[in-house]
Design an enzyme around this catalytic site. Structure first.
Site, short mmCIF file in Angstrom:
data_model
loop_
_atom_site.label_atom_id
_atom_site.label_comp_id
_atom_site.label_asym_id
_atom_site.label_seq_id
_atom_site.Cartn_x
_atom_site.Cartn_y
_atom_site.Cartn_z
N GLY A 1 -80.48 -0.48 6.23
CA GLY A 1 -79.69 -1.70 5.99
C GLY A 1 -79.61 -2.02 4.51
O GLY A 1 -79.73 -3.17 4.08
N ASP B 1 -80.10 19.03 2.53
CA ASP B 1 -78.95 18.27 2.02
C ASP B 1 -77.87 17.95 3.05
O ASP B 1 -77.03 17.08 2.80
CB ASP B 1 -78.30 19.04 0.86
CG ASP B 1 -79.26 19.24 -0.31
OD1 ASP B 1 -80.08 18.34 -0.55
OD2 ASP B 1 -79.21 20.30 -0.97
N GLY C 1 -79.02 27.84 2.28
CA GLY C 1 -77.83 27.01 2.12
C GLY C 1 -76.58 27.84 1.88
O GLY C 1 -76.57 29.05 2.16
P1 ATP Z 1 -79.69 25.02 -1.37
O1 ATP Z 1 -78.52 24.37 -0.68
O2 ATP Z 1 -80.98 24.57 -0.84
O3 ATP Z 1 -79.59 25.00 -2.87
P2 ATP Z 1 -78.57 27.65 -1.39
O4 ATP Z 1 -78.70 28.82 -0.47
O5 ATP Z 1 -77.19 27.07 -1.53
O6 ATP Z 1 -79.65 26.59 -0.96
P3 ATP Z 1 -78.37 28.89 -4.00
O7 ATP Z 1 -79.30 28.88 -5.17
O8 ATP Z 1 -76.97 28.45 -4.21
O9 ATP Z 1 -79.10 28.06 -2.85
O10 ATP Z 1 -78.30 30.39 -3.43
C1 ATP Z 1 -79.48 31.07 -3.07
C2 ATP Z 1 -79.37 32.50 -3.47
O11 ATP Z 1 -78.26 33.11 -2.79
C3 ATP Z 1 -79.07 32.73 -4.95
O12 ATP Z 1 -80.22 32.65 -5.75
C4 ATP Z 1 -78.48 34.12 -4.92
O13 ATP Z 1 -79.53 35.06 -4.83
C5 ATP Z 1 -77.70 34.11 -3.61
N1 ATP Z 1 -76.27 33.84 -3.87
C6 ATP Z 1 -75.72 32.65 -4.19
N2 ATP Z 1 -74.39 32.77 -4.38
C7 ATP Z 1 -74.10 34.07 -4.17
C8 ATP Z 1 -72.90 34.85 -4.22
N3 ATP Z 1 -71.72 34.31 -4.53
N4 ATP Z 1 -72.99 36.16 -3.95
C9 ATP Z 1 -74.17 36.74 -3.65
N5 ATP Z 1 -75.33 36.08 -3.58
C10 ATP Z 1 -75.31 34.76 -3.84
#
Ligand code: ATP
Length: 320
Positions: free
Chosen positions: A186, A128, A103
């Site tokens: 619906g 999502d 994500g």
């Molecule tokens: P979902 O939408 O299913 O939650 P996601 O990829 O958004 O998936 P996150 O937990 O937000 O899930 O991010 C997954 C991983 O990406 C984090 O555990 C972290 O390791 C890495 N990550 C998230 N934000 C950052 C960031 N700003 N910089 C570097 N790595 C990041």
């Protein structure tokens, strides 16, 4: 010219991730690359849990939910020193580039790794549908069908008992699962972060429905709107004439065999990602817009406004 690529899944799991892994592995091998799998997302990258994959490593996984590479969250990946360990592990193995399936958080990690010298391409793997740079994320369609199946079942008993079913679905601050399943079912009422309904209005509408001799009602609600969905259902029971019961669908929504739509989307996106890496691209994410596979710079993708599906809302209103 790149010779070795890696692939990992990160964040929440989603049906169809396996199809994306398969596409990356098979397309990579087909173009003469060596392909490595990374277990447990960025955690495995930092810990060096990286292994070579061949054609057979991805046999018989198209129909499986979850992810064979497992997934994890590693908050510390936001720290440059932690990411440096990942870069060192990749360089040690001679891996030049990476496909990250996850994500928007995972996209951020992918962008930052690219800035540290490892070209990364992100694929939208999440139930999502909360990524603006694609019309659909991998896993959304399967999840939607699972919700529909659950709501169909709940509908049977709701009708028999003449109740109001309040059904909480996932979405993580994005209302698409609620909105799309609400239209498909619906539902009498759909409450999402983008389209919240003041509680007084909810009660008033349900009271009117009950008074118009409607024998049952279905209310679909996105998660994280009501701190206690059961208390919300209790207030409906007190104020509208309906006996209301809340159902939290929970993680059942994440599992299951991916739909044909998700499998095909994942296959198209996975192969596109390998092409992009071969073209020397990095720091980008892949999307499907108007049925065409496209790519965006990750920062641009994360700043795009999400579609609030106003025309779908209008349709829901017309069909009420
Ligand atoms: P979902 O939408 O299913 O939650 P996601 O990829 O958004 O998936 P996150 O937990 O937000 O899930 O991010 C997954 C991983 O990406 C984090 O555990 C972290 O390791 C890495 N990550 C998230 N934000 C950052 C960031 N700003 N910089 C570097 N790595 C990041």
């Amino acid at each position: 010219m790149i010779h070795k690529i890696g692939v990992l899944t990160s964040g929440g799991d989603a049906p169809g991730m396996n199809c994306a892994i398969r596409a990356v592995v098979r397309a990579g091998l087909r173009y003469g690359l060596e392909v490595y799998g990374v277990n447990d997302g960025y955690k495995g990258l930092v810990e060096g849990d990286i292994f070579p994959m061949d054609r057979n490593s991805v046999s018989d996984i198209v129909n499986r939910g979850g992810t064979i590479l497992r997934t994890a969250r590693l908050r510390e990946f936001k720290e440059e020193s932690v990411r440096q360990k990942a870069v060192d592990n990749l360089k040690k193995l001679g891996i030049d580039a990476l496909v990250v399936i996850g994500g928007d958080g995972s996209y951020m990690g992918a962008k930052k790794l690219t800035e540290m010298g490892i070209n990364c391409v992100g694929l939208p793997g999440t139930i999502d549908n909360d990524i603006a740079s694609t019309d659909y994320t991998i896993g959304f369609d399967t999840c939607l069908n699972t919700i529909m199946d659950c709501v169909d079942r709940i509908r049977d008993t709701t009708e028999s008992h003449q109740r109001c079913a309040v059904i909480e679905v996932m979405g993580n601050h994005c209302g698409d699962l609620a909105l799309f399943s609400g239209l498909a079912e619906g539902a009498e009422m759909i409450i999402t972060p983008d389209h919240p309904i003041p509680e007084e209005e909810v009660m008033e509408s349900l009271r009117k429905l009950h008074d118009s001799k409607k024998s049952r009602a279905i209310v679909i609600v996105s998660e994280k709107i009501y701190p206690d969905i059961h208390a919300f259902a209790a207030r409906i029971s007190e104020q509208t004439g309906f006996e209301a019961k809340a159902e939290v669908l929970g993680r059942v929504q994440r599992g299951g065999s991916p739909s044909a739509f998700d499998r095909i989307l994942a296959a198209r996106m996975g192969a596109y990602a390998v092409d992009a890496l071969l073209d020397g691209k990095g720091g980008i994410c892949v999307g499907m817009v108007n049925n065409k596979i496209v790519d965006y710079d990750i920062y641009e993708a994360l700043s795009l406004p999400r579609d609030k599906h106003i025309s779908m809302l209008r349709l829901i209103d017309i069909l009420k």
